[in-house]
Write a protein that holds these residues in place. Structure first.
Motif, PDB file in Angstrom:
ATOM      1  N   TYR A 126       0.954  -1.288   0.056  1.00 36.29           N
ATOM      2  CA  TYR A 126      -0.057   0.174  -0.063  1.00 36.29           C
ATOM      3  C   TYR A 126       0.870   1.169  -0.143  1.00 36.29           C
ATOM      4  O   TYR A 126       0.635   2.069  -0.869  1.00 36.29           O
ATOM      5  CB  TYR A 126      -0.846   0.052   0.942  1.00 36.29           C
ATOM      6  CG  TYR A 126      -1.923   1.035   1.017  1.00 36.29           C
ATOM      7  CD1 TYR A 126      -1.704   2.308   1.719  1.00 36.29           C
ATOM      8  CD2 TYR A 126      -3.404   0.803   0.583  1.00 36.29           C
ATOM      9  CE1 TYR A 126      -2.608   3.264   1.687  1.00 36.29           C
ATOM     10  CE2 TYR A 126      -4.099   1.873   0.598  1.00 36.29           C
ATOM     11  CZ  TYR A 126      -3.933   3.089   1.186  1.00 36.29           C
ATOM     12  OH  TYR A 126      -4.970   4.205   1.111  1.00 36.29           O
ATOM     13  N   ARG A 131      -3.204  -1.072  -4.773  1.00 35.26           N
ATOM     14  CA  ARG A 131      -4.336  -0.952  -4.198  1.00 35.26           C
ATOM     15  C   ARG A 131      -5.343  -2.110  -4.485  1.00 35.26           C
ATOM     16  O   ARG A 131      -5.031  -2.906  -5.791  1.00 35.26           O
ATOM     17  CB  ARG A 131      -5.172   0.187  -5.002  1.00 35.26           C
ATOM     18  CG  ARG A 131      -4.620   1.743  -4.580  1.00 35.26           C
ATOM     19  CD  ARG A 131      -4.653   1.712  -3.211  1.00 35.26           C
ATOM     20  NE  ARG A 131      -3.965   3.148  -2.739  1.00 35.26           N
ATOM     21  CZ  ARG A 131      -2.698   3.443  -2.267  1.00 35.26           C
ATOM     22  NH1 ARG A 131      -1.836   2.479  -2.075  1.00 35.26           N
ATOM     23  NH2 ARG A 131      -2.312   4.484  -1.832  1.00 35.26           N
ATOM     24  N   ILE A 132      -6.235  -2.541  -3.559  1.00 36.83           N
ATOM     25  CA  ILE A 132      -6.948  -3.785  -3.916  1.00 36.83           C
ATOM     26  C   ILE A 132      -8.008  -3.270  -4.876  1.00 36.83           C
ATOM     27  O   ILE A 132      -8.733  -2.287  -4.761  1.00 36.83           O
ATOM     28  CB  ILE A 132      -7.643  -4.193  -2.624  1.00 36.83           C
ATOM     29  CG1 ILE A 132      -6.867  -4.664  -1.555  1.00 36.83           C
ATOM     30  CG2 ILE A 132      -8.891  -5.136  -2.876  1.00 36.83           C
ATOM     31  CD1 ILE A 132      -7.205  -5.074  -0.210  1.00 36.83           C
ATOM     32  N   ASP A 135     -12.930  -5.882  -3.623  1.00 35.98           N
ATOM     33  CA  ASP A 135     -13.884  -5.392  -2.308  1.00 35.98           C
ATOM     34  C   ASP A 135     -13.167  -6.228  -1.039  1.00 35.98           C
ATOM     35  O   ASP A 135     -12.519  -6.968  -1.043  1.00 35.98           O
ATOM     36  CB  ASP A 135     -15.302  -5.804  -2.510  1.00 35.98           C
ATOM     37  CG  ASP A 135     -15.441  -7.266  -2.559  1.00 35.98           C
ATOM     38  OD1 ASP A 135     -15.497  -7.779  -1.569  1.00 35.98           O
ATOM     39  OD2 ASP A 135     -15.635  -7.481  -3.686  1.00 35.98           O
ATOM     40  N   PRO A 136     -13.511  -5.520   0.162  1.00 39.24           N
ATOM     41  CA  PRO A 136     -12.565  -5.906   1.241  1.00 39.24           C
ATOM     42  C   PRO A 136     -12.961  -7.500   1.568  1.00 39.24           C
ATOM     43  O   PRO A 136     -12.110  -8.196   1.864  1.00 39.24           O
ATOM     44  CB  PRO A 136     -13.487  -5.374   2.392  1.00 39.24           C
ATOM     45  CG  PRO A 136     -13.568  -3.847   1.749  1.00 39.24           C
ATOM     46  CD  PRO A 136     -14.131  -4.312   0.339  1.00 39.24           C
ATOM     47  N   LEU A 137     -14.211  -7.813   1.174  1.00 42.77           N
ATOM     48  CA  LEU A 137     -14.409  -9.469   1.593  1.00 42.77           C
ATOM     49  C   LEU A 137     -13.814 -10.192   0.587  1.00 42.77           C
ATOM     50  O   LEU A 137     -13.389 -11.279   0.892  1.00 42.77           O
ATOM     51  CB  LEU A 137     -16.002  -9.585   1.254  1.00 42.77           C
ATOM     52  CG  LEU A 137     -16.738  -9.117   2.553  1.00 42.77           C
ATOM     53  CD1 LEU A 137     -18.231  -9.351   2.195  1.00 42.77           C
ATOM     54  CD2 LEU A 137     -16.550  -9.813   3.938  1.00 42.77           C
ATOM     55  N   SER A 138     -13.650  -9.921  -0.873  1.00 38.49           N
ATOM     56  CA  SER A 138     -12.895 -10.637  -1.876  1.00 38.49           C
ATOM     57  C   SER A 138     -11.397 -10.658  -1.395  1.00 38.49           C
ATOM     58  O   SER A 138     -10.926 -11.659  -1.521  1.00 38.49           O
ATOM     59  CB  SER A 138     -13.137 -10.184  -2.917  1.00 38.49           C
ATOM     60  OG  SER A 138     -14.509 -10.178  -3.464  1.00 38.49           O
ATOM     61  N   ALA A 139     -10.828  -9.664  -0.922  1.00 43.39           N
ATOM     62  CA  ALA A 139      -9.366  -9.337  -0.491  1.00 43.39           C
ATOM     63  C   ALA A 139      -9.285 -10.394   0.833  1.00 43.39           C
ATOM     64  O   ALA A 139      -8.234 -11.010   0.826  1.00 43.39           O
ATOM     65  CB  ALA A 139      -9.153  -7.844  -0.242  1.00 43.39           C
ATOM     66  N   LEU A 140     -10.248 -10.379   1.822  1.00 44.27           N
ATOM     67  CA  LEU A 140      -9.831 -11.039   2.699  1.00 44.27           C
ATOM     68  C   LEU A 140     -10.170 -12.790   2.494  1.00 44.27           C
ATOM     69  O   LEU A 140      -9.281 -13.496   3.026  1.00 44.27           O
ATOM     70  CB  LEU A 140     -11.011 -10.834   3.862  1.00 44.27           C
ATOM     71  CG  LEU A 140     -11.268 -11.738   5.154  1.00 44.27           C
ATOM     72  CD1 LEU A 140      -9.807 -11.510   5.784  1.00 44.27           C
ATOM     73  CD2 LEU A 140     -12.220 -11.324   5.931  1.00 44.27           C
ATOM     74  N   CYS A 143      -6.727 -13.524   1.116  1.00 48.93           N
ATOM     75  CA  CYS A 143      -5.732 -13.624   2.290  1.00 48.93           C
ATOM     76  C   CYS A 143      -5.958 -15.212   2.733  1.00 48.93           C
ATOM     77  O   CYS A 143      -5.092 -15.826   3.240  1.00 48.93           O
ATOM     78  CB  CYS A 143      -5.676 -12.705   3.049  1.00 48.93           C
ATOM     79  SG  CYS A 143      -5.244 -11.069   2.362  1.00 48.93           S
ATOM     80  N   LEU A 218      -7.664 -10.242  -5.072  1.00 53.39           N
ATOM     81  CA  LEU A 218      -7.132  -9.050  -4.607  1.00 53.39           C
ATOM     82  C   LEU A 218      -7.141  -8.007  -5.776  1.00 53.39           C
ATOM     83  O   LEU A 218      -7.647  -6.664  -5.251  1.00 53.39           O
ATOM     84  CB  LEU A 218      -6.029  -9.201  -4.088  1.00 53.39           C
ATOM     85  CG  LEU A 218      -5.544 -10.041  -2.726  1.00 53.39           C
ATOM     86  CD1 LEU A 218      -3.933 -10.290  -2.623  1.00 53.39           C
ATOM     87  CD2 LEU A 218      -6.185  -9.121  -1.816  1.00 53.39           C
TER      88      LEU A 218
END
Length: 253
Positions: A126, A131-132, A135-140, A143, A218
């Motif tokens: 970052y 930058r992702i 969206d946050p759920l997909s990125a989580l 991981c 991501l």
């Protein structure tokens, strides 16, 4: 997994965390190593491969995340082997605990190292401009998927840790396997730019699927195929190497 086994494993996992806190240099491979790889590849190869360092960072960082957690599975087997040689596991055997709890505890403790790797790498990326793109759920989910694969692969290291004669042997064998698994992928450059014989290996390499899944979750891109392949490989690795590691541990100790 029984409640008794889980309780004992978490207690011994806490032991691994305490050891880690007392010797924080154990985290060098999951903190400094990925940062060095990102800086080196982005600024040495970014312009040549992608035309710009920012585009190459987006392509590279999810793959470096996978590479780092794959390499981070090596110390688990090395440390287990060292503890067995020191007689630590003989003491565990004398305790009224589940026989596989010391192995599970060691693995669960080392999973924290993977979390540290992901957090450090995303934070550093970052700062460089990553930058992702989803969206946050997909990125989580990306991981977590990487960590699921690492949890399955780590049992290969555990098996070597309880069967090898010396800690150095575990490290040597694991690194010998990890290099073609991590670098024999499309981590550095797209698959279609590679020689035909190497493309074949990249396409059948399970680590390639993990990298593609992480990229898709991501930064956007197709995920159904890579995610499915990653989950199947993870289930297969765990189904094969977990019972083998536990059986070898029971025979050794």
């Amino acid at each position: 997994m029984s409640t008794r086994l889980l309780s004992h494993s978490l207690t011994l996992g806490r032991r691994s965390l305490v050891k880690m806190l007392r010797t924080p240099e154990q985290l060098v491979d999951v903190t400094m190593q990925p940062i060095i790889f990102v800086v080196m590849f982005v600024y040495l190869l970014g312009g040549a491969v992608s035309g710009s360092t920012s585009e190459y960072l987006t392509f590279l960082l999810p793959a470096i995340m996978v590479q780092t957690v794959v390499f981070a599975s090596v110390p688990t087997g090395v440390n287990l082997n060292a503890d067995i040689k020191k007689g630590v596991f003989d003491r565990f055997r004398s305790l009224p605990i589940a026989r596989s709890a010391p192995l599970l505890g060691a693995v669960l403790g080392d999973m924290v190292r993977f979390v540290v790797c992901v957090v450090v790498l995303l934070g550093f990326g970052y700062a460089l401009g990553f930058r992702i793109g989803t969206d946050p759920l997909s990125a989580l989910a990306g991981c977590l998927l990487v960590m699921v694969f690492a949890f399955s692969l780590i049992w290969v290291s555990v098996l070597l840790g309880v069967t090898a004669r010396e800690p150095g042997s575990v490290q040597g064998i694991m690194f010998l396997a990890m290099f073609p698994l991590t670098f024999g992928t499309n981590m550095i450059t797209p698959t279609e730019t590679l020689p035909g014989w190497l493309q074949w290996w990249v396409k059948v390499n399970p680590v390639t699927d993990v990298m593609e899944a992480a990229r898709g979750l991501l930064t956007s891109g197709p995920v159904a195929g890579p995610v499915t392949s990653t989950l199947l490989w993870s289930a297969g690795l765990f189904a094969v190497f977990f019972p083998l590691a536990v059986r070898a541990y029971r025979r050794t100790t």
